[in-house]
Motif scaffolding. Structure first.
Motif, PDB file in Angstrom:
ATOM      1  N   PRO A   1       0.684  -1.101   0.057  1.00  0.00           N
ATOM      2  CA  PRO A   1       0.150  -0.002   0.135  1.00  0.00           C
ATOM      3  C   PRO A   1       0.817   1.510   0.197  1.00  0.00           C
ATOM      4  CG  PRO A   1       0.227  -0.963   2.096  1.00  0.00           C
ATOM      5  CD  PRO A   1       0.887  -1.889   1.256  1.00  0.00           C
ATOM      6  N   THR A   2       0.652   2.207  -1.045  1.00  0.00           N
ATOM      7  CA  THR A   2       1.350   3.045  -1.006  1.00  0.00           C
ATOM      8  C   THR A   2       0.673   4.630  -1.211  1.00  0.00           C
ATOM      9  OG1 THR A   2       1.435   3.309  -3.590  1.00  0.00           O
ATOM     10  CG2 THR A   2       3.372   2.138  -2.299  1.00  0.00           C
ATOM     11  N   GLY A   3      -0.386   4.655  -1.938  1.00  0.00           N
ATOM     12  CA  GLY A   3      -0.973   6.063  -2.131  1.00  0.00           C
ATOM     13  C   GLY A   3      -0.744   6.535  -3.339  1.00  0.00           C
ATOM     14  N   VAL A   4      -1.146   7.779  -3.821  1.00  0.00           N
ATOM     15  CA  VAL A   4      -1.012   8.214  -5.131  1.00  0.00           C
ATOM     16  C   VAL A   4       0.548   8.381  -5.524  1.00  0.00           C
ATOM     17  CG1 VAL A   4      -1.441  10.213  -6.615  1.00  0.00           C
ATOM     18  CG2 VAL A   4      -3.184   9.714  -4.889  1.00  0.00           C
ATOM     19  N   THR A   5       0.894   7.956  -6.804  1.00  0.00           N
ATOM     20  CA  THR A   5       2.146   8.161  -7.030  1.00  0.00           C
ATOM     21  C   THR A   5       2.450   8.912  -8.142  1.00  0.00           C
ATOM     22  OG1 THR A   5       2.043   6.183  -8.639  1.00  0.00           O
ATOM     23  CG2 THR A   5       2.348   5.761  -6.100  1.00  0.00           C
ATOM     24  N   SER A   6       1.205   9.413  -8.695  1.00  0.00           N
ATOM     25  CA  SER A   6       1.537  10.511  -9.987  1.00  0.00           C
ATOM     26  C   SER A   6       0.507  11.362 -10.010  1.00  0.00           C
ATOM     27  CB  SER A   6       1.667   9.504 -11.237  1.00  0.00           C
ATOM     28  OG  SER A   6       1.843  10.315 -12.311  1.00  0.00           O
ATOM     29  N   VAL A   7       0.799  12.654 -10.378  1.00  0.00           N
ATOM     30  CA  VAL A   7      -0.013  14.003 -10.298  1.00  0.00           C
ATOM     31  C   VAL A   7       0.312  14.635 -11.395  1.00  0.00           C
ATOM     32  CG1 VAL A   7      -0.910  15.640  -9.300  1.00  0.00           C
ATOM     33  CG2 VAL A   7      -0.717  13.916  -7.884  1.00  0.00           C
ATOM     34  N   THR A   8      -0.314  14.747 -12.516  1.00  0.00           N
ATOM     35  CA  THR A   8      -0.157  15.959 -13.615  1.00  0.00           C
ATOM     36  C   THR A   8      -1.526  16.355 -13.855  1.00  0.00           C
ATOM     37  OG1 THR A   8      -0.971  14.075 -15.344  1.00  0.00           O
ATOM     38  CG2 THR A   8       1.144  13.843 -14.647  1.00  0.00           C
ATOM     39  N   THR A   9      -1.673  17.503 -14.726  1.00  0.00           N
ATOM     40  CA  THR A   9      -2.776  18.105 -15.234  1.00  0.00           C
ATOM     41  C   THR A   9      -3.807  17.159 -15.496  1.00  0.00           C
ATOM     42  OG1 THR A   9      -1.991  18.889 -17.333  1.00  0.00           O
ATOM     43  CG2 THR A   9      -1.719  20.374 -15.407  1.00  0.00           C
ATOM     44  N   ALA A  10      -3.658  15.984 -15.931  1.00  0.00           N
ATOM     45  CA  ALA A  10      -4.307  14.929 -16.688  1.00  0.00           C
ATOM     46  C   ALA A  10      -4.735  13.860 -15.875  1.00  0.00           C
ATOM     47  CB  ALA A  10      -3.929  14.461 -18.037  1.00  0.00           C
ATOM     48  N   ARG A  11      -4.149  13.584 -14.769  1.00  0.00           N
ATOM     49  CA  ARG A  11      -4.195  12.569 -13.886  1.00  0.00           C
ATOM     50  C   ARG A  11      -4.011  12.727 -12.419  1.00  0.00           C
ATOM     51  NH1 ARG A  11       0.113   9.290 -16.920  1.00  0.00           N
ATOM     52  NH2 ARG A  11       1.900   9.564 -15.610  1.00  0.00           N
ATOM     53  N   CYS A  12      -4.417  11.987 -11.465  1.00  0.00           N
ATOM     54  CA  CYS A  12      -3.983  12.112 -10.124  1.00  0.00           C
ATOM     55  C   CYS A  12      -4.311  10.475  -9.522  1.00  0.00           C
ATOM     56  CB  CYS A  12      -4.683  12.961  -9.337  1.00  0.00           C
ATOM     57  SG  CYS A  12      -4.054  12.953  -7.506  1.00  0.00           S
ATOM     58  N   MET A  13      -3.470   9.626  -9.597  1.00  0.00           N
ATOM     59  CA  MET A  13      -3.643   8.319  -9.286  1.00  0.00           C
ATOM     60  C   MET A  13      -2.356   7.486  -8.933  1.00  0.00           C
ATOM     61  SD  MET A  13      -4.363   6.862 -13.272  1.00  0.00           S
ATOM     62  CE  MET A  13      -5.695   8.046 -13.525  1.00  0.00           C
ATOM     63  N   ARG A  14      -2.713   6.157  -8.425  1.00  0.00           N
ATOM     64  CA  ARG A  14      -1.682   5.425  -8.090  1.00  0.00           C
ATOM     65  C   ARG A  14      -1.350   4.332  -9.038  1.00  0.00           C
ATOM     66  NH1 ARG A  14      -2.436   0.089  -5.232  1.00  0.00           N
ATOM     67  NH2 ARG A  14      -0.448  -0.634  -4.334  1.00  0.00           N
ATOM     68  N   ILE A  15      -0.387   4.451  -9.639  1.00  0.00           N
ATOM     69  CA  ILE A  15       0.059   3.514 -10.929  1.00  0.00           C
ATOM     70  C   ILE A  15       1.231   2.771 -10.839  1.00  0.00           C
ATOM     71  CG2 ILE A  15      -1.386   4.520 -12.629  1.00  0.00           C
ATOM     72  CD1 ILE A  15       0.928   6.416 -13.515  1.00  0.00           C
ATOM     73  N   ASP A  16       2.227   3.166  -9.764  1.00  0.00           N
ATOM     74  CA  ASP A  16       3.406   2.417  -9.615  1.00  0.00           C
ATOM     75  C   ASP A  16       3.028   1.742  -8.321  1.00  0.00           C
ATOM     76  OD1 ASP A  16       5.546   4.283 -10.858  1.00  0.00           O
ATOM     77  OD2 ASP A  16       4.300   5.478 -10.367  1.00  0.00           O
ATOM     78  N   ALA A  17       3.877   0.265  -8.649  1.00  0.00           N
ATOM     79  CA  ALA A  17       3.491  -0.635  -7.587  1.00  0.00           C
ATOM     80  C   ALA A  17       4.836  -1.596  -7.264  1.00  0.00           C
ATOM     81  CB  ALA A  17       2.460  -1.735  -8.207  1.00  0.00           C
ATOM     82  N   ILE A  18       4.850  -1.991  -5.949  1.00  0.00           N
ATOM     83  CA  ILE A  18       5.340  -3.198  -5.561  1.00  0.00           C
ATOM     84  C   ILE A  18       4.561  -4.423  -5.215  1.00  0.00           C
ATOM     85  CG2 ILE A  18       7.346  -3.816  -4.059  1.00  0.00           C
ATOM     86  CD1 ILE A  18       8.218  -1.027  -3.783  1.00  0.00           C
ATOM     87  N   MET A  19       5.002  -5.279  -5.941  1.00  0.00           N
ATOM     88  CA  MET A  19       3.986  -6.799  -5.630  1.00  0.00           C
ATOM     89  C   MET A  19       5.075  -7.695  -5.215  1.00  0.00           C
ATOM     90  SD  MET A  19       1.361  -5.588  -7.140  1.00  0.00           S
ATOM     91  CE  MET A  19       0.236  -6.789  -7.549  1.00  0.00           C
ATOM     92  N   TYR A  20       4.722  -8.675  -4.317  1.00  0.00           N
ATOM     93  CA  TYR A  20       5.592  -9.689  -3.454  1.00  0.00           C
ATOM     94  C   TYR A  20       4.704 -10.502  -3.079  1.00  0.00           C
ATOM     95  CZ  TYR A  20       3.560  -7.990   0.944  1.00  0.00           C
ATOM     96  OH  TYR A  20       2.489  -7.837   1.914  1.00  0.00           O
ATOM     97  N   GLN A  21       5.725 -11.677  -2.853  1.00  0.00           N
ATOM     98  CA  GLN A  21       5.097 -13.244  -2.618  1.00  0.00           C
ATOM     99  C   GLN A  21       5.271 -13.442  -1.021  1.00  0.00           C
ATOM    100  OE1 GLN A  21       7.286 -16.096  -4.601  1.00  0.00           O
ATOM    101  NE2 GLN A  21       6.082 -17.842  -4.207  1.00  0.00           N
ATOM    102  N   SER A  22       3.872 -13.196  -0.734  1.00  0.00           N
ATOM    103  CA  SER A  22       3.387 -13.126   0.710  1.00  0.00           C
ATOM    104  C   SER A  22       3.932 -14.255   1.694  1.00  0.00           C
ATOM    105  CB  SER A  22       2.194 -12.746   1.144  1.00  0.00           C
ATOM    106  OG  SER A  22       1.208 -13.797   0.600  1.00  0.00           O
ATOM    107  N   GLN A  23       3.870 -15.485   1.091  1.00  0.00           N
ATOM    108  CA  GLN A  23       4.262 -16.532   1.638  1.00  0.00           C
ATOM    109  C   GLN A  23       5.779 -16.840   1.958  1.00  0.00           C
ATOM    110  OE1 GLN A  23       2.611 -20.272  -0.072  1.00  0.00           O
ATOM    111  NE2 GLN A  23       0.564 -19.649   0.503  1.00  0.00           N
ATOM    112  N   LYS A  24       6.565 -16.206   1.185  1.00  0.00           N
ATOM    113  CA  LYS A  24       8.168 -15.943   1.033  1.00  0.00           C
ATOM    114  C   LYS A  24       8.577 -14.823   1.641  1.00  0.00           C
ATOM    115  CE  LYS A  24       8.813 -19.797  -1.261  1.00  0.00           C
ATOM    116  NZ  LYS A  24       9.473 -20.896  -0.938  1.00  0.00           N
ATOM    117  N   LEU A  25       7.816 -13.700   1.772  1.00  0.00           N
ATOM    118  CA  LEU A  25       8.266 -12.207   2.352  1.00  0.00           C
ATOM    119  C   LEU A  25       7.434 -11.656   3.185  1.00  0.00           C
ATOM    120  CD1 LEU A  25       9.443 -10.945  -1.334  1.00  0.00           C
ATOM    121  CD2 LEU A  25      11.170 -11.439   0.695  1.00  0.00           C
ATOM    122  N   GLU A  26       7.904 -11.073   4.157  1.00  0.00           N
ATOM    123  CA  GLU A  26       7.004 -10.170   5.098  1.00  0.00           C
ATOM    124  C   GLU A  26       7.315  -8.654   4.989  1.00  0.00           C
ATOM    125  OE1 GLU A  26       6.652  -9.331  10.027  1.00  0.00           O
ATOM    126  OE2 GLU A  26       8.198 -10.925   9.243  1.00  0.00           O
TER     127      GLU A  26
END
Length: 855
Positions: A620-645
Motif C-alpha cells: 500500500p502506497t497511495g497516489v504516485t503520479s499527479v499531472t494536469t491530466a491524472r492523479c492516481m496510483r500507478i506504480d507498484a511493488i508486488m511481492y510473494q507473501s508466503q516468502k516475504l514479510e
C-alpha cells in the motif's frame, strides 16, 4: 584508595535523622559496602513515629535521582575495584559482605507494608546481585580491551607488511636498473674480444721467427672467455630482478672474477710477443692490443652485483611479517564464516525501491498531456487532443510539432508560459542531478528504474558511484530510447542470472509480424552473507492508465511476464526464490490485472504456473503520479507473501492535484516508492500453507491456491512424527499450535479426518474436494476479470465476448476452435451463456486437474 561520596550527595544526610547505620555481618562496627567503599555513617535509629517513617521513605526516594547522576570518578572507582577482583580471581581478604543487616529491633519494625526482615532480605539480594553484575562488567571490560589490543596489533602488522612490500618493490627496481648496464658492458667486452681475435689471427708467422709462444694457443683462451661471457649474458637475460644470492639465484660476482683471471692470462700471452713481430712476419703489431685489453679489464668489474646481505635480511623479515598477516587473515576468514553462519539463522531484511524517472527525451511540457502553466479544463484539453490527432490526406499528422497543434486553442501568452515552465522544470539539464539525489535519498538495496534513458553516459556511472551494480535493457520499440534498469548494492547482493521479456502486443499469423513496445527485466540476486536468492522483476506496462480498455493489453503483458518468470526460475532451479515485481503498471486496479491474467492462464491450461501467479500481494502506497491530466496510483511493488514479510513502507509526500509534478520539489511526474521486506523462513511458509489447507476444509476461502508441492510440505507439518499418517489428535495439536486457540471451525475439519488417520493422498483429496465445493481462493480477482470480459454488462459471457477477451489479453495465440470447445465445457447449463458461478467452478476444476500433471 578510599573514596568518599560526592558533595552533591547531600540528600543522604536527611536519612541520618531516620535510619540506623549500616553493619556488615559478623562485625560490630560500621563496615564497607559490597564495593569496598565506605558509606557515611548513619547513627539515628528508626522510631515508631509515622512522621519519621514517612521522612525516612522520602529520604530514600530523594536518593534515586542523585544515584542516577553519580559522578564519573565514583563510577570508575567501582569499576576499578571490580576489575581488581577479576584479575586476582578472588575477592579482597576481608570477609565478603552478604548485604546489609538490621538489628533485631529494626527487623521487628515495619517500613510501609514490609517488615524489617523483609527489607533486610531484599537489600541482601540486591547487594549480591550488584556484586555479581560488577564482576561480569569487569570481565566484559577486560575482553573489550583485549579485543582492541588485538585489532591494533593486526593494524600494525598490516602497516608493516605494506611498508615491506614497498621496500621490496624499491629493491626490485634497483636490481632491475642494474641489469641493463651489465648487458651493455658485456656487449662491449664481446666487441673488444672480436677485435683482439682479429689482431691475433693476423700474426701467426711471429712465433717461428722469434721463438715466442705460438699465439694460436690464445684462440682457445679467447673462445673460453667468449663462452664465459655467453653464459654470463644468458644468466643476466634470464635472471629475475630478485635472482641474486639473497633470493636463491647465483651470485654473478664470481663470474666477473673468473673473467678477470682469463683476461690477465691473455694479456700475458700478448705481452710475451716481441715488438719486431710486425717487421719480420708482416703481421700487425700485437703490442697495440695491450691497450685494448686494458680497456676490457676496466670494463669487466662493472658487471658486479651490489652487496645483498641487507636486502636478504629485509626479505626474511618481510616474509615473516607476511606469514603473520596470513595467519591474521585466516583468523578473519574464520570469523567471517562464523558471522555468516550466525546471519543465516536470522531473517534477512532488505529494502526495495521503484521509480519512474520520466525519460529525458519524454520530459517535454509541450506535449498535450502536460501543458503546465496555463488553465486547462477538461473540455479545452479535449480540443487540444483533437487538433493533435488530426491527419492529412497522406495519413501523416496535419499539425505536427509545437506549437502547431495548439494554434487557435492557446494564446501567444499561454504558449510562452508553457515554454517557460518547460525550461524551469522539464528540461533534462534541470532535472538530471535532482533525479540522482532522489535515488540516493531512497537508499534502496534493490532498485527498479523505469522509463530510464541516458543510461550509459549518466545513470550507470552515477549508480556505480553510490555502490550499485546495474543491468539495463532498452524497450524494443525502435523510436524509443528508454528502458528498464535494475540496480543492486554490490556489498549486499551478487548477480546469479538475468533475463528480459519483450511483450508481444499483437501478432499477425499470416505475415508473421509482431508488434512490440514494452519490456520486463528480471534478475536472480543472491545475498552474499547468507546465500538466500530472490527474483526481482522490473517492468513498464502499456500507457494511458485512465483508459480501462487498455487493461486487456496490460493483462496480456502480465500473462507473458508470468510465463517468462516460470521458465526463468525453472531454468536456474530457483522456483523457491522469493519473487518481487515492481514497475509502472499504468493501471488503477492491480487486482483486475491479476484476475484477467490468472483466468486466461488457467483457461489456457498452462502446464506450470509460478506460485507468484496467485500469491501476489501489493504494497500500500497511495497516489504516485499527479499531472494536469491524472492523479492516481500507478506504480507498484508486488511481492510473494508466503516468502516475504512486509516490514515497513516509506511514507510518500502529499501530492496536491493543484500542483502537478514535475515541479521545483519533484524532478519527475512520478514519486518513488520504497518498502522494506524480511525473508520468511521455511517453517513460517509451511505454517501459512497449513493454515490455508485448514481454511479451505473449514468452509472459509483460502488466501491463495495451493500447489501440489506446497501441500506436500504442509503435510509434513501435520505428520510431525514422520509415520506418513496423521491422526485426529495430531491434527488437533497442530491446529492449536497454528492458531494458539481452539478455532471455531476445528471440529468441522476434525470430522473429515478418518478414524485410521489421514495419509498424504487423503490430505490432498480433502483439499481438492473443498476447493471444488467452495471455489478457488482469490475469487475477488476472478470476479473482476469476469466483469472485464462482460463488455455488454448483462452478467453473462457470450462466445463472442470470450473470443474477444482471449484475442486481446491471452499471452499466446489460442486457436478459435479450441476456444469454442472451451466455451462449451464451461457452459454446463447449455444455454449458450456463461455466468460467474460456471466460470469459477470451471476454474476450480482446472486447478484440481492440474494436480495430476504435477504428480
Amino acid at each position: 584508595m578510599a573514596t568518599t561520596l560526592p558533595q552533591q550527595f547531600q540528600p543522604f544526610q536527611q536519612a541520618k535523622q531516620t535510619l540506623r547505620k549500616w553493619e556488615v555481618p559478623g562485625q560490630g562496627s560500621p563496615g564497607k559496602c559490597f564495593f569496598a567503599t565506605p558509606l557515611p555513617a548513619v547513627t539515628t535509629k528508626i522510631e515508631a513515629s509515622p512522621r519519621q517513617k514517612r521522612e525516612g521513605v522520602n529520604a530514600l526516594y530523594d536518593l534515586r535521582p542523585v544515584a542516577d547522576d553519580f559522578n564519573r570518578d565514583w563510577a570508575e572507582t567501582v569499576v576499578g575495584e571490580a576489575q581488581a577482583w577479576s584479575i586476582a580471581g578472588t575477592p579482597p581478604p576481608e570477609p565478603p559482605s552478604r548485604g546489609i543487616v538490621l538489628t533485631a529491633r529494626s527487623k521487628g519494625s515495619f517500613y510501609g507494608r514490609l517488615s524489617g526482615a523483609e527489607v533486610e532480605a531484599e537489600l541482601q539480594r540486591c547487594a549480591t546481585l550488584i556484586k555479581g553484575l560488577l564482576r561480569d562488567f569487569a570481565i566484559v571490560r577486560d575482553t573489550v580491551w583485549h579485543l582492541q589490543d588485538d585489532r591494533a596489533e593486526v593494524a600494525q602488522l598490516r602497516e608493516l607488511a605494506t611498508q615491506n612490500q614497498a621496500e621490496l618493490a624499491s629493491s626490485r627496481a634497483v636490481v632491475e636498473a642494474a641489469i641493463p648496464p651489465g648487458k651493455e658492458k658485456i656487449a662491449g667486452i664481446e666487441a673488444e674480444l672480436a677485435s683482439l681475435r682479429a689482431l691475433v689471427e693476423a700474426a701467426p708467422p711471429s712465433t717461428a721467427a722469434f721463438g715466442g709462444e705460438d699465439h694460436n694457443g690464445s684462440f682457445a683462451k679467447i673462445a673460453g672467455i667468449e663462452a664465459e661471457l655467453a653464459s654470463l649474458r644468458a644468466l643476466v637475460d634470464a635472471v629475475a630482478p630478485l635472482s641474486i644470492a639473497a633470493f636463491g639465484g647465483e651470485d654473478h660476482r664470481e663470474l666477473a672474477e673468473q673473467n678477470q683471471v682469463e683476461l690477465a692470462f691473455l694479456q700475458a700471452l700478448v705481452e710475451a710477443a716481441p715488438p719486431p713481430s710486425k717487421a719480420a712476419g708482416g703481421g700487425t703489431d700485437h703490442t697495440g692490443s695491450s691497450a685494448k685489453l686494458a680497456g676490457i679489464e676496466a670494463m669487466a668489474p662493472v658487471v658486479r652485483v651490489p652487496e645483498t646481505t641487507a636486502l636478504r635480511t629485509e626479505l626474511r623479515e618481510a616474509q615473516q611479517d607476511l606469514m603473520a598477516c596470513r595467519a591474521q587473515g585466516l583468523t578473519a576468514q574464520q570469523e567471517l564464516k562464523a558471522l555468516r553462519s550466525a546471519l543465516k539463522r536470522h531473517a534477512v531484511e532488505f529494502s526495495v525501491g521503484q521509480y519512474n524517472i520520466l525519460a529525458g527525451y519524454m520530459g517535454n511540457n509541450m506535449e498535450p498531456w502536460f501543458l503546465y502553466g496555463i488553465d486547462m479544463p477538461e473540455e479545452r484539453r479535449k480540443s487540444v487532443f483533437k487538433v493533435h490527432a488530426q491527419r492529412g490526406p497522406d495519413g501523416k499528422p496535419a499539425n505536427a510539432g509545437w506549437p502547431n497543434y495548439v494554434r487557435g486553442v492557446l494564446s501567444d501568452e499561454e504558449v510562452q508560459a508553457v515554454e517557460r515552465i518547460h525550461a524551469e522544470h522539464f528540461a533534462w539539464d534541470q532535472r538530471k542531478d535532482r533525479l540522482v539525489q532522489v535515488i540516493e535519498d531512497m537508499d534502496s538495496d534493490v532498485l527498479s528504474l523505469v522509463e530510464c534513458d541516458n543510461f550509459d553516459d549518466f545513470f550507470r556511472p552515477a549508480l556505480e558511484a553510490m555502490g550499485y551494480l546495474t543491468v539495463w535493457k532498452k524497450r524494443p520499440r525502435p523510436a524509443s530510447a528508454d528502458g528498464c534498469c535494475v540496480a543492486w548494492k554490490a556489498a549486499i547482493f551478487e548477480l546469479v542470472a538475468e533475463h528480459s521479456c519483450e511483450y508481444v502486443d499483437k501478432y499477425d499469423p499470416v505475415t508473421k509480424r509482431s508488434w512490440k513496445d514494452r519490456i520486463a527485466l528480471m534478475v536472480l540476486l543472491r545475498v552474499k552473507m547468507t546465500g538466500h536468492v530472490i527474483c526481482f522483476v522490473s517492468t513498464h506496462l502499456q500507457r494511458n492508465p485512465e483508459d480501462p480498455k487498455e487493461d486487456f493489453l496490460r493483462a496480456r503483458q502480465v500473462g507473458q511476464v508470468l510465463r517468462e518468470l516460470a521458465s526463468f526460475t525453472r531454468e536456474h532451479r530457483a522456483e523457491e526464490a522469493a519473487v518481487l515485481l515492481t514497475g509502472d503498471l499504468n493501471c488503477t486496479s492491480f487486482g483486475r490485472l491479476r484476475g484477467i491474467a490468472n483466468t486466461v492462464s488457467l483457461l489456457s491450461r498452462d502446464t506450470f504456473l509460478h506460485p507468484f501467479t496467485f500469491d501476489c500481494a501489493d504494497v500500500p502506497t497511495g497516489v504516485t503520479s499527479v499531472t494536469t491530466a491524472r492523479c492516481m496510483r500507478i506504480d507498484a511493488i508486488m511481492y510473494q507473501s508466503q516468502k516475504l514479510e512486509l516490514v515497513d513502507v516509506q511514507e510518500l509526500p502529499e501530492l496536491d492535484p493543484g500542483f502537478p509534478i514535475p515541479n521545483a520539489q519533484h524532478p519527475s511526474d512520478h514519486v518513488p516508492i520504497v518498502a522494506q521486506f524480511r525473508l520468511r523462513n521455511q517453517l513460517h511458509s509451511t505454517r501459512q500453507v497449513a493454515k490455508d489447507w485448514y481454511r479451505c476444509l473449514s468452509g472459509e476461502v483460502g488466501l491463495t491456491p495451493l500447489s501440489f508441492k506446497q501441500l506436500k510440505n504442509a503435510f509434513k507439518l501435520y505428520d510431525f512424527d514422520g509415520t506418513g499418517n496423521s491422526t485426529r489428535s495430531e491434527v488437533r495439536k497442530v491446529l492449536v499450535s497454528l492458531f494458539d486457540v481452539v478455532h471455531e471451525g476445528m471440529h468441522k475439519v476434525l470430522d473429515q479426518v478418518p478414524e485410521v488417520g489421514l495419509d498424504f493422498d487423503g490430505f490432498v483429496a480433502s483439499y481438492l474436494k473443498a476447493v471444488k465445493a467452495g471455489g478457488m481462493p482469490g475469487l475477488e480477482d476472478f470476479k473482476e476479470a469476469f466483469l472485464a470480459f462482460d463488455t455488454d454488462w448483462d452478467g453473462t459471457l457470450a462466445l463472442a465476448e470470450l473470443l474477444d477477451a482471449f484475442k486481446t489479453c491471452a499471452p499466446a495465440e489460442v486457436p478459435e476452435e479450441e476456444l469454442k470447445q472451451l466455451f462449451l465445457n464451461i457452459d454446463t447449463s447449455g444455454d449458450g451463456r456463461i455466468d460467474a458461478d460456471e466460470m469459477t467452478e470451471y476454474l476450480a476444476k482446472v486447478w484440481v486437474d492440474s494436480f495430476d500433471v504435477q504428480r
